[in-house]
Design a protein around this motif. Structure first.
Motif, PDB file in Angstrom:
ATOM      1  N   UNK A  54      40.473 105.046  -3.576  1.00  0.00           N
ATOM      2  CA  UNK A  54      41.625 104.808  -4.312  1.00  0.00           C
ATOM      3  C   UNK A  54      41.783 103.230  -4.605  1.00  0.00           C
ATOM      4  N   UNK A  55      41.833 102.962  -5.777  1.00  0.00           N
ATOM      5  CA  UNK A  55      41.905 101.429  -6.459  1.00  0.00           C
ATOM      6  C   UNK A  55      42.866 101.206  -7.093  1.00  0.00           C
ATOM      7  N   UNK A  56      43.437 100.010  -7.306  1.00  0.00           N
ATOM      8  CA  UNK A  56      44.445  99.517  -8.227  1.00  0.00           C
ATOM      9  C   UNK A  56      43.557  98.624  -9.351  1.00  0.00           C
ATOM     10  N   UNK A  57      43.169  99.280 -10.470  1.00  0.00           N
ATOM     11  CA  UNK A  57      42.302  98.730 -11.262  1.00  0.00           C
ATOM     12  C   UNK A  57      42.975  97.666 -12.071  1.00  0.00           C
ATOM     13  N   UNK A  58      44.200  97.490 -12.319  1.00  0.00           N
ATOM     14  CA  UNK A  58      44.804  96.395 -12.869  1.00  0.00           C
ATOM     15  C   UNK A  58      45.649  95.356 -12.000  1.00  0.00           C
ATOM     16  N   UNK A  59      45.428  95.208 -10.753  1.00  0.00           N
ATOM     17  CA  UNK A  59      45.807  94.421 -10.012  1.00  0.00           C
ATOM     18  C   UNK A  59      45.076  94.103  -8.842  1.00  0.00           C
ATOM     19  N   UNK A  60      44.757  92.715  -8.360  1.00  0.00           N
ATOM     20  CA  UNK A  60      44.038  92.453  -7.294  1.00  0.00           C
ATOM     21  C   UNK A  60      42.690  91.826  -7.543  1.00  0.00           C
ATOM     22  N   UNK A  61      41.800  91.794  -6.655  1.00  0.00           N
ATOM     23  CA  UNK A  61      40.363  91.185  -6.839  1.00  0.00           C
ATOM     24  C   UNK A  61      39.574  92.022  -7.951  1.00  0.00           C
ATOM     25  N   UNK A  70      54.420  87.733  -3.884  1.00  0.00           N
ATOM     26  CA  UNK A  70      53.399  88.844  -4.282  1.00  0.00           C
ATOM     27  C   UNK A  70      51.976  88.069  -3.503  1.00  0.00           C
ATOM     28  N   UNK A  71      51.417  88.809  -2.731  1.00  0.00           N
ATOM     29  CA  UNK A  71      50.230  88.839  -2.144  1.00  0.00           C
ATOM     30  C   UNK A  71      49.017  89.023  -3.085  1.00  0.00           C
ATOM     31  N   UNK A  72      48.218  88.162  -3.118  1.00  0.00           N
ATOM     32  CA  UNK A  72      46.806  88.040  -3.631  1.00  0.00           C
ATOM     33  C   UNK A  72      45.741  87.888  -2.556  1.00  0.00           C
ATOM     34  N   UNK A  73      44.845  88.703  -2.607  1.00  0.00           N
ATOM     35  CA  UNK A  73      43.560  88.591  -1.955  1.00  0.00           C
ATOM     36  C   UNK A  73      42.596  87.946  -2.553  1.00  0.00           C
ATOM     37  N   UNK A  74      41.950  87.069  -1.994  1.00  0.00           N
ATOM     38  CA  UNK A  74      40.475  86.400  -2.581  1.00  0.00           C
ATOM     39  C   UNK A  74      39.460  86.762  -1.947  1.00  0.00           C
ATOM     40  N   UNK A  75      38.542  87.470  -2.319  1.00  0.00           N
ATOM     41  CA  UNK A  75      37.462  87.859  -1.801  1.00  0.00           C
ATOM     42  C   UNK A  75      36.233  87.037  -1.924  1.00  0.00           C
ATOM     43  N   UNK A  76      35.616  86.768  -1.072  1.00  0.00           N
ATOM     44  CA  UNK A  76      34.506  85.628  -0.978  1.00  0.00           C
ATOM     45  C   UNK A  76      33.285  86.146  -1.715  1.00  0.00           C
TER      46      UNK A  76
END
Length: 256
Positions: A198-205, A115-121
């Motif tokens: 379009x966002x994924x409010x429950x997953x990701x950053x 599972x990929x997770x993006x970290x935003x600075x």
């Protein structure tokens, strides 16, 4: 009596452990990448497996840091639901949840999904104001302006003076089992409007929207729609995974 109490506690503890290890084993790999898609090493990762306590569920944390490929793998006996997160100072936390599909040979499937997770600075945070406005439209079948700075309807329905956003309600109501409504939302200024994301409010950053607003491409209006026909369930076009950027009081805008 002094002997029975610790023996009883030991029995309860052993039972709890045995129930936990009767669960199938689950395994997932979290791959942490930056906004350019490059793997990030040394990122803190927490994976929350779950067990049933008999009165609810309890988390089983497995923690570690990513390797040179940006990956951390965790496994444990668990229920089908797993939560995970990645975090590091100077970055917005990123998280999500995963549910295994089925069990084969005491192992959850698919085994070890990546599972990929993006970290935003965190770059240059700008102070923002949050407003919560709870109000009932004064009239239906009429344009009613809302002043975002005054946080109220425009005069004569409130103390607002500028129509940043205009609402127009069309409503049909027979009873609680037969009704429909359309809420038209539009903007008064020449260059004002909205952009939908379009966002994924429950997953990701935890930081979802773009850092900078677009210069163009703003639409002027949209409609929210609900209907409940007689004998049928409520139909609502609400989507919690959609976010909006509004532009108001832009150069050349007019005042209602």
């Amino acid at each position: 009596m002094k002997i029975l109490i610790p023996l009883f506690c030991c029995f309860v503890t052993l039972c709890s452990c045995s129930i936990e290890f009767l669960l199938p084993e689950g395994c997932i790999t979290i791959m942490v990448i930056d906004e350019e898609g490059k793997p990030m090493e040394g990122i803190n990762v927490g994976i929350g497996f779950e067990k049933n306590t008999g009165s609810g569920t309890k988390g089983i944390p497995v923690r570690g840091v990513t390797d040179s490929m940006g990956k951390f793998t965790g496994k444990h006996n668990t229920l089908e639901g797993v939560q995970y997160r990645a975090y590091k100072g100077g970055y917005y936390e990123s998280s999500g949840e995963y549910r295994f599909k089925n069990e084969v040979g005491k192992k959850w499937q698919p085994w070890n999904p990546e599972i990929k997770l993006v970290l935003r600075k965190i770059e240059k945070p700008v102070p923002m104001y949050a407003r919560q406005f709870v109000g009932v439209l004064p009239l239906k079948d009429k344009d009613i302006g809302c002043d975002l700075i005054a946080n109220d309807w425009v005069k004569p329905y409130g103390k607002g003076t500028h129509s940043d956003i205009i609402f127009h309600l069309r409503k049909r109501y027979v009873d609680d089992s037969d009704y429909s409504a359309d809420l038209l939302i539009k903007f008064s200024g020449k260059n004002d409007g909205y952009i939908k994301y379009d966002l994924n409010m429950y997953n990701g950053s935890e930081f979802k929207l773009p850092r900078y607003a677009r210069v163009d491409g703003y639409a002027k209006q949209f409609v929210r729609h609900v209907i409940r026909p007689p004998g049928r369930s409520l139909q609502d076009d609400r989507n919690d995974n959609i976010g909006y950027v509004f532009r108001v009081r832009s150069s050349g805008s007019s005042t209602n």
